[in-house]
Design a protein around this motif. Structure first.
Motif, mmCIF file in Angstrom:
data_model
loop_
_atom_site.group_PDB
_atom_site.id
_atom_site.type_symbol
_atom_site.label_atom_id
_atom_site.label_comp_id
_atom_site.label_asym_id
_atom_site.label_seq_id
_atom_site.Cartn_x
_atom_site.Cartn_y
_atom_site.Cartn_z
ATOM 1 N N PHE A 6 62.667 13.868 1.758
ATOM 2 C CA PHE A 6 63.184 12.520 1.949
ATOM 3 C C PHE A 6 64.295 12.247 0.944
ATOM 4 O O PHE A 6 64.336 12.819 -0.135
ATOM 5 C CB PHE A 6 62.068 11.480 1.778
ATOM 6 C CG PHE A 6 61.050 11.509 2.875
ATOM 7 C CD1 PHE A 6 61.306 10.911 4.102
ATOM 8 C CD2 PHE A 6 59.827 12.135 2.686
ATOM 9 C CE1 PHE A 6 60.362 10.930 5.112
ATOM 10 C CE2 PHE A 6 58.878 12.168 3.690
ATOM 11 C CZ PHE A 6 59.151 11.560 4.911
ATOM 12 N N GLN A 7 65.184 11.332 1.316
ATOM 13 C CA GLN A 7 66.260 10.948 0.415
ATOM 14 C C GLN A 7 65.706 10.017 -0.665
ATOM 15 O O GLN A 7 64.944 9.105 -0.373
ATOM 16 C CB GLN A 7 67.369 10.233 1.186
ATOM 17 C CG GLN A 7 68.010 11.087 2.264
ATOM 18 C CD GLN A 7 69.067 10.327 3.034
ATOM 19 O OE1 GLN A 7 69.704 9.422 2.501
ATOM 20 N NE2 GLN A 7 69.251 10.690 4.287
ATOM 21 N N ARG A 13 64.267 2.146 1.856
ATOM 22 C CA ARG A 13 64.141 2.260 3.312
ATOM 23 C C ARG A 13 62.777 2.835 3.687
ATOM 24 O O ARG A 13 62.266 3.726 3.006
ATOM 25 C CB ARG A 13 65.247 3.152 3.867
ATOM 26 C CG ARG A 13 66.643 2.578 3.733
ATOM 27 C CD ARG A 13 67.680 3.481 4.367
ATOM 28 N NE ARG A 13 67.733 4.772 3.693
ATOM 29 C CZ ARG A 13 68.344 5.855 4.189
ATOM 30 N NH1 ARG A 13 68.911 5.804 5.381
ATOM 31 N NH2 ARG A 13 68.368 6.970 3.505
ATOM 32 N N PRO A 14 62.167 2.352 4.777
ATOM 33 C CA PRO A 14 60.883 2.911 5.219
ATOM 34 C C PRO A 14 61.010 4.390 5.532
ATOM 35 O O PRO A 14 62.002 4.832 6.130
ATOM 36 C CB PRO A 14 60.570 2.097 6.486
ATOM 37 C CG PRO A 14 61.380 0.858 6.374
ATOM 38 C CD PRO A 14 62.622 1.250 5.636
ATOM 39 N N ARG A 15 59.997 5.147 5.148
ATOM 40 C CA ARG A 15 59.986 6.587 5.398
ATOM 41 C C ARG A 15 59.170 6.901 6.649
ATOM 42 O O ARG A 15 58.011 6.485 6.777
ATOM 43 C CB ARG A 15 59.407 7.329 4.202
ATOM 44 C CG ARG A 15 60.342 7.378 3.011
ATOM 45 C CD ARG A 15 59.743 8.138 1.848
ATOM 46 N NE ARG A 15 60.750 8.391 0.821
ATOM 47 C CZ ARG A 15 60.496 9.011 -0.315
ATOM 48 N NH1 ARG A 15 59.260 9.437 -0.586
ATOM 49 N NH2 ARG A 15 61.457 9.211 -1.188
ATOM 50 N N SER A 79 55.832 5.597 5.408
ATOM 51 C CA SER A 79 55.593 4.279 5.999
ATOM 52 C C SER A 79 55.069 4.361 7.422
ATOM 53 O O SER A 79 54.399 3.435 7.887
ATOM 54 C CB SER A 79 56.895 3.468 6.006
ATOM 55 O OG SER A 79 57.463 3.399 4.728
ATOM 56 N N LEU A 80 55.381 5.453 8.120
ATOM 57 C CA LEU A 80 54.992 5.597 9.525
ATOM 58 C C LEU A 80 54.916 7.073 9.876
ATOM 59 O O LEU A 80 55.830 7.837 9.553
ATOM 60 C CB LEU A 80 56.016 4.906 10.433
ATOM 61 C CG LEU A 80 55.857 5.100 11.943
ATOM 62 C CD1 LEU A 80 54.548 4.487 12.444
ATOM 63 C CD2 LEU A 80 57.048 4.487 12.682
ATOM 64 N N LEU A 257 57.373 -1.985 14.426
ATOM 65 C CA LEU A 257 56.485 -1.753 13.290
ATOM 66 C C LEU A 257 57.174 -1.924 11.946
ATOM 67 O O LEU A 257 56.569 -2.433 10.991
ATOM 68 C CB LEU A 257 55.894 -0.340 13.374
ATOM 69 C CG LEU A 257 54.851 -0.100 14.465
ATOM 70 C CD1 LEU A 257 54.557 1.389 14.600
ATOM 71 C CD2 LEU A 257 53.571 -0.865 14.156
ATOM 72 N N LEU A 258 58.451 -1.510 11.875
ATOM 73 C CA LEU A 258 59.110 -1.426 10.573
ATOM 74 C C LEU A 258 60.210 -2.451 10.361
ATOM 75 O O LEU A 258 60.706 -2.587 9.234
ATOM 76 C CB LEU A 258 59.688 -0.023 10.376
ATOM 77 C CG LEU A 258 58.672 1.122 10.395
ATOM 78 C CD1 LEU A 258 59.372 2.451 10.154
ATOM 79 C CD2 LEU A 258 57.573 0.907 9.366
ATOM 80 N N SER A 259 60.622 -3.155 11.397
ATOM 81 C CA SER A 259 61.709 -4.130 11.261
ATOM 82 C C SER A 259 61.288 -5.468 11.849
ATOM 83 O O SER A 259 61.853 -5.920 12.845
ATOM 84 C CB SER A 259 62.977 -3.622 11.947
ATOM 85 O OG SER A 259 63.373 -2.381 11.422
#
Length: 266
Positions: A6-7, A13-15, A79-80, A257-259
């Motif tokens: 991952f960055q 930001r969600p991963r 995150s997901l 889910l994430l936004s």
């Protein structure tokens, strides 16, 4: 590991981690690679010797069961998790369900629908590859095995048949059978090409897994056109998790889910 997969972004930001290995997983990875709101990566099981390069940072290899996957999700602050594995990868799907429940990580599956029988099809449905061997019967037949390489060994129980085995990588160890022709190839496969292959090899029965999707449906359509019996290995009941059937639905589900602030005018 985090730096490689991952960055390390200060933007928080969600991963998203995709468990991949399917055409649909790659399609979703391509879309997420161009999506700046998320930090996404993909994991491959490593069963293919030379996998195609992916459009996202890629991890190859197992996690060490549900416990290992749980540790990875926590260590990487995922995150997901998206299960976009092959419809017959039951073990990793089970591990994903267990790991996300243990860690509280959101999970959904990207599962393409199974094929449905159509007029002209000659399907014999079975629950496993082992049952497919029995379904071939005792009378010698010319069988086309389109099940991959992992479970081809089961057919050593039925040496009276002749086999044409197609897989991406060689079956190892080689099958201990008197009459085996190996074909190494990777889809997609067109119906016309599949008809030529089946006719050229004198195939009178096919063994296939109900994988769904369009990339390998050509063999099913070809069998229908030629009147060839298909011994169809059906899927096991999948893990009971939310699921979508295509990339567009997956993207919408990710956004929900994430936004959660989308379209609120802020």
């Amino acid at each position: 590991m985090a730096e490689a997969l991952f960055q390390m972004s200060a933007m928080g930001r969600p991963r998203i981690l995709i468990l991949g290995g399917t055409t649909e997983a790659r399609q979703l990875a391509e879309r997420l690679a161009a999506e700046p709101r998320y930090d996404a990566a993909i994991s491959l099981a490593g069963r293919t010797a030379d996998p195609r390069p992916q459009p996202l940072p890629t991890r190859i290899g197992g996690f060490g069961g549900a416990e290992g996957l749980s540790a990875f999700l926590k260590a990487e602050d995922v995150s997901l998790l998206i299960d976009a594995t092959h419809p017959f990868a039951a073990r990793i799907s089970h591990n994903a369900a267990v790991a996300t429940e243990a860690t509280g990580t959101p999970l959904f599956a990207l599962r393409r629908p199974p094929w449905k029988i159509e007029a002209g099809d000659r399907w014999t449905r079975v629950a496993s590859v082992a049952e497919a061997v029995t379904a071939l019967g005792e009378t010698p037949r010319r069988a086309f095995l389109a099940i991959g390489r992992q479970e081809a060994f089961h057919f050593e129980r039925a040496p009276q048949h002749s086999y044409v085995v197609r897989s991406v990588d060689p079956v190892t160890p080689p099958l201990n059978l008197p009459d085996v022709t190996a074909i190494l190839a990777c889809g997609p496969f067109a119906e016309a090409d599949e008809m030529e292959l089946l006719s050229q090899h004198g195939i009178d029965v096919m063994v296939a897994k109900n994988s769904g999707g369009g990339a390998t449906y050509g063999k099913i359509a070809a069998a229908r056109s030629l009147g060839i019996e298909v011994i169809m290995v059906e899927r096991r009941k999948p893990a009971d998790v939310p699921s979508v059937s295509d990339c567009e639905q997956a993207l919408e589900h990710i956004h929900q889910l994430l936004s959660p602030q989308k379209d609120r005018g802020v």
